[in-house]
Design a protein around this motif. Structure first.
Motif, PDB file in Angstrom:
ATOM      1  N   GLY A 102       0.815  -1.148   0.184  1.00 28.86           N
ATOM      2  CA  GLY A 102       0.180   0.162  -0.093  1.00 28.86           C
ATOM      3  C   GLY A 102       0.924   1.515  -0.028  1.00 28.86           C
ATOM      4  O   GLY A 102       0.653   2.137  -0.822  1.00 28.86           O
ATOM      5  N   LYS A 103       1.718   1.412   0.907  1.00 24.58           N
ATOM      6  CA  LYS A 103       2.840   2.283   0.787  1.00 24.58           C
ATOM      7  C   LYS A 103       3.463   2.687  -0.500  1.00 24.58           C
ATOM      8  O   LYS A 103       3.630   3.841  -0.922  1.00 24.58           O
ATOM      9  CB  LYS A 103       3.837   2.242   1.962  1.00 24.58           C
ATOM     10  N   ASP A 104       3.879   1.474  -1.112  1.00 16.78           N
ATOM     11  CA  ASP A 104       4.476   1.822  -2.418  1.00 16.78           C
ATOM     12  C   ASP A 104       3.651   2.139  -3.570  1.00 16.78           C
ATOM     13  O   ASP A 104       4.016   3.088  -4.470  1.00 16.78           O
ATOM     14  CB  ASP A 104       5.013   0.462  -2.976  1.00 16.78           C
ATOM     15  N   LEU A 105       2.324   1.626  -3.504  1.00 11.64           N
ATOM     16  CA  LEU A 105       1.425   2.475  -4.238  1.00 11.64           C
ATOM     17  C   LEU A 105       1.251   3.780  -4.267  1.00 11.64           C
ATOM     18  O   LEU A 105       1.132   4.476  -5.223  1.00 11.64           O
ATOM     19  CB  LEU A 105      -0.011   1.339  -4.269  1.00 11.64           C
ATOM     20  N   LEU A 106       1.014   4.185  -2.924  1.00 11.94           N
ATOM     21  CA  LEU A 106       0.754   5.543  -2.854  1.00 11.94           C
ATOM     22  C   LEU A 106       2.025   6.407  -3.124  1.00 11.94           C
ATOM     23  O   LEU A 106       1.818   7.618  -3.846  1.00 11.94           O
ATOM     24  CB  LEU A 106       0.667   5.894  -1.029  1.00 11.94           C
ATOM     25  N   ALA A 107       3.148   5.855  -2.779  1.00 10.97           N
ATOM     26  CA  ALA A 107       4.412   6.630  -3.311  1.00 10.97           C
ATOM     27  C   ALA A 107       4.236   6.686  -4.726  1.00 10.97           C
ATOM     28  O   ALA A 107       4.749   7.901  -5.242  1.00 10.97           O
ATOM     29  CB  ALA A 107       5.773   6.055  -3.038  1.00 10.97           C
ATOM     30  N   THR A 108       4.215   5.855  -5.622  1.00 12.72           N
ATOM     31  CA  THR A 108       3.989   5.797  -7.061  1.00 12.72           C
ATOM     32  C   THR A 108       2.996   6.841  -7.321  1.00 12.72           C
ATOM     33  O   THR A 108       3.271   7.824  -8.448  1.00 12.72           O
ATOM     34  CB  THR A 108       3.686   4.427  -7.460  1.00 12.72           C
ATOM     35  N   LEU A 109       1.824   6.765  -6.884  1.00 14.67           N
ATOM     36  CA  LEU A 109       0.655   7.805  -7.467  1.00 14.67           C
ATOM     37  C   LEU A 109       1.025   9.037  -7.101  1.00 14.67           C
ATOM     38  O   LEU A 109       0.708  10.173  -7.859  1.00 14.67           O
ATOM     39  CB  LEU A 109      -0.628   7.423  -6.550  1.00 14.67           C
ATOM     40  N   LEU A 110       1.752   9.402  -6.024  1.00 13.13           N
ATOM     41  CA  LEU A 110       1.844  10.788  -5.494  1.00 13.13           C
ATOM     42  C   LEU A 110       2.972  11.246  -6.302  1.00 13.13           C
ATOM     43  O   LEU A 110       2.846  12.512  -6.873  1.00 13.13           O
ATOM     44  CB  LEU A 110       2.443  10.649  -3.978  1.00 13.13           C
ATOM     45  N   ARG A 111       4.088  10.566  -6.687  1.00 13.97           N
ATOM     46  CA  ARG A 111       5.106  10.839  -7.833  1.00 13.97           C
ATOM     47  C   ARG A 111       4.659  11.343  -8.977  1.00 13.97           C
ATOM     48  O   ARG A 111       4.881  12.240  -9.732  1.00 13.97           O
ATOM     49  CB  ARG A 111       6.142   9.839  -7.640  1.00 13.97           C
ATOM     50  N   ALA A 112       3.461  10.464  -9.417  1.00 14.67           N
ATOM     51  CA  ALA A 112       2.947  10.702 -10.803  1.00 14.67           C
ATOM     52  C   ALA A 112       2.152  12.212 -10.532  1.00 14.67           C
ATOM     53  O   ALA A 112       2.042  12.699 -11.757  1.00 14.67           O
ATOM     54  CB  ALA A 112       1.913   9.517 -11.088  1.00 14.67           C
ATOM     55  N   GLN A 113       1.867  12.404  -9.386  1.00 10.56           N
ATOM     56  CA  GLN A 113       1.075  13.741  -9.318  1.00 10.56           C
ATOM     57  C   GLN A 113       1.957  14.824  -8.994  1.00 10.56           C
ATOM     58  O   GLN A 113       1.358  16.061  -8.840  1.00 10.56           O
ATOM     59  CB  GLN A 113      -0.122  13.589  -8.195  1.00 10.56           C
ATOM     60  N   GLY A 114       3.264  14.882  -9.083  1.00 14.76           N
ATOM     61  CA  GLY A 114       4.048  15.868  -9.014  1.00 14.76           C
ATOM     62  C   GLY A 114       4.595  16.149  -7.682  1.00 14.76           C
ATOM     63  O   GLY A 114       5.245  17.084  -7.278  1.00 14.76           O
ATOM     64  N   PHE A 115       4.271  14.977  -6.824  1.00 12.31           N
ATOM     65  CA  PHE A 115       5.044  14.939  -5.357  1.00 12.31           C
ATOM     66  C   PHE A 115       6.495  14.563  -5.369  1.00 12.31           C
ATOM     67  O   PHE A 115       6.729  13.810  -5.788  1.00 12.31           O
ATOM     68  CB  PHE A 115       4.201  14.469  -4.358  1.00 12.31           C
TER      69      PHE A 115
END
Length: 210
Positions: A102-115
């Motif tokens: 779950g943590k890895d998925l959140l990290a990937t999605l956040l990076r894709a949004q510019g975080f």
């Protein structure tokens, strides 16, 4: 393609999943949509696990397949990242838990949004996490858990953030399948979710206009 990919994830067909992902990228499909199809497949795997049709071994295999998908997609997701980060996020699974899907998925999605995301990994001691948070000065901190044994360390980390005078300057998030609003209140967090997409939406709302 999306339904085909979700079903391949559900049936744990690693080769089919990776082939479909790569074909989608070659055809110019949006990598975020490909990732979402895989996420839906993972959700279906979770439902089978909850119903007793899948066991821990199947869950672990699905997690490994998903990590392989993320590794393929990540360079393509980076194309959408902004030159100036939308915000900075520190993520960790604290001591007492070694789960990271779950943590890895959140990290990937956040990076894709510019975080900008700093992932501290799993089984992280609260004092180590707070030291890293202090040095990186993030806008958000997220603690992930799939085991209730991590809850006391989430609370301990939150208390250390208070002691260091860091708590008021950031938003603290807790997430994972075993977390609830009661866990949020116990830890003293600002936000709780069991859905990585909701975590991204929260971060986007909080940084709106930046």
């Amino acid at each position: 393609m999306n339904e085909e990919l979700s079903n391949a994830m559900l049936e744990l067909k690693r080769d089919d999943v990776l082939r479909t992902v790569k074909q989608g990228l070659e055809s110019g499909d949006d990598p975020l949509r490909i990732l979402e199809a895989c996420r839906r497949g993972m959700a279906l795997v979770g439902e089978r696990f909850q119903s007793g049709d899948y066991y821990l071994a199947e869950m672990m295999l699905a997690g490994e397949i998903f990590k392989s998908v993320v590794a393929v997609l990540d360079p393509h997701l980076s194309d959408a990242r902004r030159a100036r980060p939308r915000g900075k996020v520190v993520l960790a699974t604290l001591k007492g838990d070694i789960h990271d899907l779950g943590k890895d998925l959140l990290a990937t999605l956040l990076r894709a949004q510019g975080f900008e995301v700093l992932d501290l990994g799993v089984d992280v001691d609260p004092s180590t996490a707070v030291r890293q948070i202090k040095s990186s000065a993030p806008d958000f901190v997220g603690f992930s858990a799939l085991l209730t044994s991590a809850f006391p360390n989430m609370k301990a980390a939150a208390e250390l953030l208070e002691e260091e005078g860091l708590r008021s300057g950031l938003k603290l998030m807790v997430g994972g399948g075993v977390t609830t609003a009661l866990v949020r209140d116990y830890v003293g967090a600002d936000f709780q979710t069991t859905d990585a997409m909701q975590g991204v939406a929260y971060c986007l709302r909080e940084t709106e206009g930046k």
